[in-house]
Scaffold this active site. Structure first.
Site, PDB file in Angstrom:
ATOM      1  CB  ALA A   1      18.400  12.207 -37.448  1.00  0.00           C
TER       2      ALA A   1
ATOM      3  CB  ALA B   1      12.066  11.309 -38.572  1.00  0.00           C
TER       4      ALA B   1
ATOM      5  CD  GLN C   1      17.708   8.086 -44.760  1.00  0.00           C
ATOM      6  OE1 GLN C   1      17.110   7.243 -44.100  1.00  0.00           O
ATOM      7  NE2 GLN C   1      18.764   7.858 -45.475  1.00  0.00           N
TER       8      GLN C   1
ATOM      9  CE  LYS D   1      12.898  16.510 -43.080  1.00  0.00           C
ATOM     10  NZ  LYS D   1      11.815  17.268 -42.014  1.00  0.00           N
TER      11      LYS D   1
ATOM     12  CG  ASP E   1       6.525  17.578 -35.342  1.00  0.00           C
ATOM     13  OD1 ASP E   1       6.089  17.321 -34.471  1.00  0.00           O
ATOM     14  OD2 ASP E   1       7.013  17.264 -36.297  1.00  0.00           O
TER      15      ASP E   1
END
Length: 509
Positions: free
Chosen positions: A133, A135, A139, A155, A290
């Protein structure tokens, strides 16, 4: 730097939207008035050639936001949760901004891990995947610990992300100042304070040590919440630019078709995600700020899993009570009480008419009840609320910005699972439970106990505090005949200070 050079950045923003074809689509999706739509196109068209080209393979709005940078991507992430504002088609296009952006090389991620944790990646992890993933800020890689074999999510911040965000935020500050200068009526909305708040939130998100701390606190607060999970952080494998959490296995909450195919109840999930958010905000005063689909999964057992804790919200006990009373007032259609709460909290100036304000609130609330969610235009509702707040002189409450924004996002997530969800009916039991526990007699006893504890801590100092207050009160009560002497003394002191300053300046020259 927040100087006029940021005007160039704003021009390129409009030019990029025009060049990518996003301007027309965005204005139509937001139901912008035709005259304003025409003005924006006429002003933006001559600068079209200055815009970023972006990736032609992407849809226009996604292409523009991605080309402009991380802060714009954050804005697009929020809009992706509001199909009632931007339309279903555009919302679906924008969802790729949540976790499907182009990744940076795995070699760069490994180098960052080694530099931050002080050991080779192979010594820490027996497996380290390509990005799963990506963003706007970081990532994620799926990995397996060398010791114990536990699956984890690693992360890693994007290289140079701090500088990129600062550039965008500086431009936003410049735009806010320009708006306040050219449109004095906008100052009550405090756009500069809003941007400053956004900046503080983003800067916190760029330090993954703070995110690890947030994950730990959030997990402790929600440990007893049924149907909810928070992955635990690994502190020994986390730093400022790297964070390691337990792996969250599940279906992304944005993949509604897969959720239905797995046999999960989408209606129940939509209600649970909204009620969980309200419980965290009201009960704990600490909430995930979020909560878009990219940060939520459905576990095989049906639990909702939350991750990505870079943006967390905090509200104090008093603000929580005010917020709950406003919500319950709308739910019960007690618009007079909602108006009173606004006045008591200082949200509306005392010189305004409370009955007129209550009637304006009724005009906002009544259309909501008895209607299907898909018949309500949130854009028109927000436009009317803006008119009401402007008429009554309400100012933007910066401490509530994050709560209000998250409420909008969570409602969008819930409605993506169940478009006919009645937000007020779902929220009612959570809010009423909080009211019973926090505004009734039990809350009064608890507040008195807390007050007694505070007085106990300050017990040894109470005599001095009382004496200082009495002396101050006595001095205020002195006859007015002493005031000229006091004013004379102040003038003499001020004159001496000015003379001394002038002498020092002369000596320097």
């Amino acid at each position: 730097m927040r100087g006029p050079h940021n005007l160039w950045r704003l021009i390129r923003t409009g030019a990029t939207f025009e060049r990518t074809g996003a301007m027309k689509i965005a204005l139509e999706a937001m139901e912008t008035p035709p005259r304003l739509r025409l003005l924006a196109r006429v002003v933006g068209w001559p600068f079209k050639w200055l815009g970023y080209r972006g990736n032609p393979a992407e849809p226009p709005v996604t292409r523009a936001l991605t080309a402009l940078g991380p802060a714009y991507i954050k804005f697009g992430q929020m809009l992706s949760t509001r199909p009632d504002v931007v339309g279903e088609e555009l919302a679906n296009q924008l969802r790729v901004l949540q976790d499907k952006l182009p990744p940076f090389p795995t070699s760069v991620a490994k180098a960052t891990v080694e530099a931050e944790l002080g050991q080779p990646v192979d010594a820490l992890f027996s497996e380290f995947s390509e990005p799963v993933a990506a963003a706007s800020i970081a990532q994620v890689h799926r990995a397996r610990l060398a010791e114990g074999g536990e699956e984890v999510a690693v992360k890693v911040l994007r290289p140079g992300i701090e500088r990129a965000f600062q550039r965008d935020i500086d431009a936003f500050h410049f735009a806010a100042g320009l708006i306040e200068l050219l449109l004095p009526g906008s100052r009550r909305l405090r756009p500069t304070d809003v941007i400053s708040h956004f900046e503080s939130v983003v800067m916190g998100e760029l330090d993954l040590r703070l995110e690890s701390s947030a994950a730990s606190e959030f997990a402790a607060n929600t440990a007893k919440d049924e149907g909810f999970q928070v992955p635990a952080p690994h502190w020994d494998l986390s730093s400022r630019r790297v964070m390691t959490l337990g792996w969250a296995e599940g279906i992304p909450l944005g993949d509604v078709a897969a959720i239905r195919a797995a046999g999960h109840d989408c209606v129940e999930l939509s209600e649970r995600v909204l009620q969980l958010f309200l419980s965290h905000a009201l009960r704990d005063g600490y909430f995930h700020a979020d909560m878009h689909q990219g940060n939520l999964k459905v576990a095989p057992n049906g639990d909702i899993i939350a991750y990505d804790f870079g943006i967390m919200g905090h509200i104090d006990e008093y603000t929580r009570r005010v917020y709950a009373e406003i919500l319950i007032g709308f739910i019960r259609k007690d618009y007079r009480r909602v108006a009173e709460v606004h006045f008591e909290a200082g949200y509306v100036p005392q010189d305004r008419d409370i009955d007129e304000f209550a009637r304006a609130l009724r005009a906002v609330g009544e259309p909501i009840f008895g209607m299907d969610a898909n018949r309500i235009s949130m854009a028109r509702l927000l436009a009317y609320l803006f008119e009401v707040t402007e008429r009554f002189g309400m100012q933007t409450r910066t401490e509530l910005i994050l709560l209000q924004r998250t409420m909008v996002v969570v409602e969008g997530v819930a409605r993506s699972l169940n478009s006919n969800m009645n937000m007020w009916q779902v929220a009612r039991p959570v809010v009423e439970r909080y009211i019973r526990e926090s505004v009734g007699p039990k809350a009064l006893v608890r507040d008195l106990i807390l007050t007694a504890r505070v007085l106990g801590r300050f017990g040894p100092r109470l005599p001095q505090i009382a004496e200082a207050m009495l002396i101050n009160q006595t001095e205020r009560a002195e006859p007015a005949r002493r005031r000229p002497a006091l004013e004379t003394a102040l003038l003499i002191t001020l004159g001496a200070a000015l003379a001394g300053g002038g002498f020092a300046l002369a000596m320097l020259i």
